[in-house]
Design an enzyme around this catalytic site. Structure first.
Site, PDB file in Angstrom:
ATOM      1  N   CYS A  81       0.802  -1.234   0.000  1.00 40.82           N
ATOM      2  CA  CYS A  81       0.000   0.000   0.000  1.00 40.82           C
ATOM      3  C   CYS A  81       0.830   1.277   0.000  1.00 40.82           C
ATOM      4  CB  CYS A  81      -0.946  -0.001   1.192  1.00 40.82           C
ATOM      5  SG  CYS A  81      -0.093   0.163   2.788  1.00 40.82           S
ATOM      6  N   CYS A 133       1.694  -4.467   8.210  1.00 39.46           N
ATOM      7  CA  CYS A 133       1.475  -3.066   7.877  1.00 39.46           C
ATOM      8  C   CYS A 133       0.182  -2.589   8.543  1.00 39.46           C
ATOM      9  CB  CYS A 133       1.376  -2.915   6.355  1.00 39.46           C
ATOM     10  SG  CYS A 133       0.890  -1.260   5.813  1.00 39.46           S
ATOM     11  N   CYS A 162      12.793  -8.298  11.867  1.00 41.70           N
ATOM     12  CA  CYS A 162      13.347  -9.082  10.765  1.00 41.70           C
ATOM     13  C   CYS A 162      12.297  -9.076   9.648  1.00 41.70           C
ATOM     14  CB  CYS A 162      13.625 -10.499  11.267  1.00 41.70           C
ATOM     15  SG  CYS A 162      14.543 -11.509  10.111  1.00 41.70           S
TER      16      CYS A 162
END
Length: 182
Positions: A99, A144, A167
């Site tokens: 996005c 996210c 990570c």
């Protein structure tokens, strides 16, 4: 030991292995550790959470490369040392490949030696976390905050000031160098 005795012992050992394997699989499934199709958090994986940016599965497949889809939507992991972002050292921002939300600042990036881009902190409010039991033991998954796309995991073996190692799969991000960087 003659051949029939050997065959009988081998048959018993095989049956035991099958029973143990089936028992382990049933136990894992019963306690909820069996990997989901999308792994990790059901909401983040399915995109059904309260995310600002949502698409259908078909739209995600059209928007992302197969490798990006495997990581961002199906919670896969790219091969270690395969991403050029692991050795990206310019000043700038790392964005979600799903996005385009800026999620990590290069100022927090460090070389963990693991083969994946690593950061000691995300940009405030840019990522969310959930518990992931995909490998049976609990891990902290990073996704996210805008689209729910899987980024990677957080471990507690990073540098100061946070002691965290985010990570992150390089294929789940894009990099934008700062315009002021030389």
């Amino acid at each position: 030991m003659n051949q029939p005795e050997r065959d009988q012992r081998t048959g018993k050992a095989m049956k035991r292995r099958h029973v143990l394997t089936a028992t382990l699989a049933a136990t894992v499934a019963a306690i909820g550790f069996a990997p989901r199709r999308n792994g990790g958090s059901a909401e983040a994986a399915s995109g059904k959470g309260d995310f600002e940016f949502t698409l259908t599965e078909a739209e995600w497949r059209e928007r992302l490369t197969p490798e990006q889809f495997a990581v961002l939507r199906d919670h896969g992991t790219e091969r270690a040392f395969s991403s050029p972002l692991d050795t990206e050292n310019r000043v700038g921002l790392f964005h979600c490949a799903g996005c385009d939300l800026a999620i990590y600042d290069s100022a927090t990036k460090f070389d963990s030696g693991t083969g994946w881009p690593s950061f000691w902190a995300a940009i405030d409010g840019a990522v969310g976390t959930s518990r992931d039991f995909k490998l049976i033991y609990p891990r902290t998954e990073v996704h996210c905050a805008r689209c729910g796309g899987h980024q990677g995991h957080i471990f507690s073996d990073g540098p100061e000031p946070t002691g965290e190692r985010h990570c992150i799969n390089g294929v789940a991000m894009t990099f934008r160098p700062s315009e002021t960087a030389s």
